[in-house]
Scaffold this active site. Structure first.
Site, mmCIF file in Angstrom:
data_model
loop_
_atom_site.group_PDB
_atom_site.id
_atom_site.type_symbol
_atom_site.label_atom_id
_atom_site.label_comp_id
_atom_site.label_asym_id
_atom_site.label_seq_id
_atom_site.Cartn_x
_atom_site.Cartn_y
_atom_site.Cartn_z
ATOM 1 N N ASP A 16 0.870 -1.163 0.000
ATOM 2 C CA ASP A 16 0.000 0.000 0.000
ATOM 3 C C ASP A 16 0.914 1.221 0.000
ATOM 4 O OD1 ASP A 16 -2.406 1.611 0.468
ATOM 5 O OD2 ASP A 16 -1.598 1.855 2.488
ATOM 6 N N ASP A 18 -0.324 5.144 0.561
ATOM 7 C CA ASP A 18 -0.719 6.170 1.524
ATOM 8 C C ASP A 18 -0.724 5.625 2.946
ATOM 9 O OD1 ASP A 18 -1.128 7.745 -0.708
ATOM 10 O OD2 ASP A 18 -3.308 7.547 -0.686
#
Length: 238
Positions: A16, A18
């Site tokens: 991932d 963010d």
């Protein structure tokens, strides 16, 4: 690093972006401020709208077109265009203004560089595993310095659904030419990242706390294989 489920073979790692590789909150706050300032200067009727007006309009549009919820770029573009129309701009001006606003936002959305210490960890891992990105957001990974460490980055949209749906995990495994069980996914969200990865058949590493955040309590659902308190924990992988 703690182990809840002993990992099996790992042939690649997905991340991932963010709040896993950087704190996304100040980035988004700045990008939003820059967008509203740009609109106020170039399209002064937008001064009639407050932030909550734009948010309410976005929620209305998402209710009317649920698939927009899986495409942050399209959702912002449609919201800007509809808002400009509501404020009295004609359709051509609204379409141009929405595109200009989106481009301006996206530039500032990626107007930072991932911290050198994070890049150093990723570079060490990239020497041992193929690395890819799987994000629900729309940041330009190359612009923020990830182009040299990630083989590719997947985003939702155009029929591809956000995590925790399995779409991007399956796409990543297909492009890497490996079964999902050999992919370890790393992320800060217990729902989007851990549950999404596990339900897609991947292994999961939960980063908790997320970058710049306090530790979170796990929700109900499948356990992550690994619990990381810092990204550098991954360097302990055999």
């Amino acid at each position: 690093m703690s182990v809840a489920i002993r990992p099996t073979a790992i042939n690649a790692i997905s991340f991932d972006l963010d709040d896993t590789l950087y704190d996304n909150r100040p980035v988004m706050r700045n990008a939003e401020r820059q967008l509203w300032a740009f609109l106020a200067q170039q399209y002064p009727k937008t001064l009639q709208f407050q932030a909550q007006d734009w948010q309410q309009l976005k929620q209305q549009l998402l209710f009317e077109s649920p698939l927009l919820a899986h495409d942050t770029t399209a959702a912002r573009l449609v919201t800007l265009e509809q808002g400009l129309l509501m404020l009295g701009y004609d359709r051509q001006v609204a379409a141009v203004g929405a595109r200009e606003g989106l481009d301006y936002f996206r530039y500032h959305r990626a107007d930072f560089t991932v911290a050198p210490e994070v890049l150093a960890i990723l570079q060490q891992l990239a020497a041992r595993y193929p690395l890819v990105g799987i994000t629900n957001g729309n940041v330009d990974a190359k612009q923020i310095g990830l182009g040299e460490v990630f083989e590719f980055v997947l985003h939702p949209g155009n029929g591809t659904r956000m995590k925790p749906y399995a779409d991007m995990f399956y796409q990543a495994a297909t492009r890497l030419a490996l079964p999902t069980k050999l992919l370890l996914h790393v992320g800060d969200s217990y729902t989007a990242d851990v549950q999404g990865a596990r339900l897609a058949g991947c292994q999961a590493a939960w980063l908790n706390p997320a970058v710049g955040r306090d530790p979170q309590v796990a929700g109900s659902g499948l356990l992550p294989h690994l619990h990381l308190t810092a990204l550098s924990d991954l360097l302990q992988l055999a």
